[in-house]
Enzyme design. Structure first.
Site, PDB file in Angstrom:
ATOM      1  N   GLU A 140    -136.603  24.785  56.942  1.00 23.36           N
ATOM      2  CA  GLU A 140    -136.494  26.431  56.901  1.00 23.36           C
ATOM      3  C   GLU A 140    -134.989  27.207  56.681  1.00 23.36           C
ATOM      4  O   GLU A 140    -134.501  27.647  55.019  1.00 23.36           O
ATOM      5  CB  GLU A 140    -137.229  27.724  57.584  1.00 23.36           C
ATOM      6  CG  GLU A 140    -138.687  27.066  58.300  1.00 23.36           C
ATOM      7  CD  GLU A 140    -139.590  27.091  56.812  1.00 23.36           C
ATOM      8  OE1 GLU A 140    -138.962  27.953  56.450  1.00 23.36           O
ATOM      9  OE2 GLU A 140    -140.794  26.823  56.863  1.00 23.36           O
TER      10      GLU A 140
ATOM     11  N   HIS B 236    -133.981  26.211  52.917  1.00 23.83           N
ATOM     12  CA  HIS B 236    -134.237  27.351  51.963  1.00 23.83           C
ATOM     13  C   HIS B 236    -133.674  28.410  52.031  1.00 23.83           C
ATOM     14  O   HIS B 236    -132.859  28.683  50.673  1.00 23.83           O
ATOM     15  CB  HIS B 236    -135.663  27.874  52.814  1.00 23.83           C
ATOM     16  CG  HIS B 236    -136.750  26.814  52.037  1.00 23.83           C
ATOM     17  ND1 HIS B 236    -137.378  26.785  50.928  1.00 23.83           N
ATOM     18  CD2 HIS B 236    -138.227  26.881  52.999  1.00 23.83           C
ATOM     19  CE1 HIS B 236    -138.479  25.602  50.935  1.00 23.83           C
ATOM     20  NE2 HIS B 236    -138.816  25.787  52.214  1.00 23.83           N
TER      21      HIS B 236
ATOM     22  N   GLU C  12    -140.960  23.520  48.398  1.00 16.43           N
ATOM     23  CA  GLU C  12    -141.221  22.960  49.925  1.00 16.43           C
ATOM     24  C   GLU C  12    -140.731  21.120  49.520  1.00 16.43           C
ATOM     25  O   GLU C  12    -140.582  20.563  50.708  1.00 16.43           O
ATOM     26  CB  GLU C  12    -142.613  23.219  49.580  1.00 16.43           C
ATOM     27  CG  GLU C  12    -143.223  24.377  50.044  1.00 16.43           C
ATOM     28  CD  GLU C  12    -142.523  25.360  50.770  1.00 16.43           C
ATOM     29  OE1 GLU C  12    -141.648  24.372  52.216  1.00 16.43           O
ATOM     30  OE2 GLU C  12    -141.813  26.418  50.628  1.00 16.43           O
TER      31      GLU C  12
END
Length: 302
Positions: free
Chosen positions: A143, A146, A219
């Site tokens: 995460e 990102h 992803e």
């Protein structure tokens, strides 16, 4: 991307740039079509659509947290979670985002925010209770990548395109069919509305596909970057298997309630549906595990 120790990915940068360019071109095409069809109301409709897009971009972190019924937690409230994120941010040499927790049994995590300064990394109580410390670290590294790659911003803008297209079409319908005034059958109102509808549908369809294609690539990129940061790709692979397996046990009602966030989750809140479809937001679990296995083998040879 921001200057961090996460593995850079030129492919992701190129894709984000292309998506933003194409979405901008599509929006211009939509506005031009509306100006041609409804010259009297195009400016009002365009400003309204841009206003919605700006609000979603500006408030993306707040809207996502609200949608997941999440709250920001302090280091005193979640010391282990904050400590883990502190260590990962130090390893990645990046600013620490805000930390959130959603009181949901659905095991998942997401990152959102219009910039690294406004970013928030959120986990559910379901994932906290199911993963080991190493597995959770792999998820959090995913995460945080990102945020570092800034792909959260591009995904937020991309998801706004469909909303803007829908609003512009609705506004054009009001203008073309008499909401702002009496309809004049001699001015071609109905054909003009059809032109606007077709262009808007094209914008929505293309933005939908662009967002899905970018989402699947980002992803894989986040899996790769997170695995190299922690040097424990096996832990992330184990976490993905656990999360995907546990999601299949969550009631469909709860999965549907969270489906709007699928593009931002580490694993989509979908049970019993093949993820090989062109409309999927994530690559298949098999593809993700194969990539992590290759990284594990590479690190083993080093």
């Amino acid at each position: 991307m921001a200057r961090t120790r996460f593995v850079p990915d030129r492919g992701l940068t190129a894709r984000m740039t292309l998506v933003m360019f194409l979405l901008g071109a599509l929006f211009v095409a939509l506005v031009v079509a509306l100006m041609y069809a409804f010259s009297s109301f195009a400016l009002i409709i365009g400003i309204g659509g841009l206003g919605v897009a700006w609000y979603q971009w500006y408030s993306s972190d707040t809207l996502a947290m609200r949608a997941m019924r999440a709250r920001e937690v302090t280091p005193e409230e979640a010391p282990e979670l904050h400590g883990m994120i502190d260590r990962l941010c130090a390893m990645a040499d990046m600013p620490k985002p805000r930390v959130g927790v959603a009181d949901l049994d659905l095991p998942n995590a997401f990152a959102t925010g219009r910039s690294p300064d406004r970013a928030v990394v959120c986990v559910t109580t379901g994932i906290l209770g199911r993963l080991t410390a190493e597995e959770l670290e792999g998820v959090l590294a995913h995460e945080l990548s990102h945020v570092a790659h800034r792909d959260v911003l591009v995904m937020t803008v991309a998801s706004s395109a469909g909303i803007v297209a829908g609003m512009l079409t609705r506004g054009a319908q009001w203008g073309g069919l008499g909401f702002f005034g009496r309809r004049n059958n001699n001015n071609g109102g109905a054909p003009a509305f059809l032109v606007a509808l077709v262009v808007s549908l094209v914008v929505y369809a293309v933005s939908f596909l662009l967002m899905r294609l970018l989402s699947r690539y980002r992803e894989l990129c986040a899996d790769r970057a997170g695995a190299y940061l922690t040097m424990k790709p096996g832990a992330l692979a184990s976490a993905l298997q656990k999360i995907t397996g546990e999601i299949s046990t969550i009631p469909q009602r709860d999965l549907r309630a969270s489906s709007a966030m699928n593009a931002f989750f580490i694993a989509p809140a979908i049970s019993g549906i093949s993820m090989h479809s062109i409309t999927s937001t994530h690559p298949s679990l098999e593809q993700r595990l194969e990539q992590l296995a290759r990284i594990q083998a590479e690190l083993g040879r080093a």
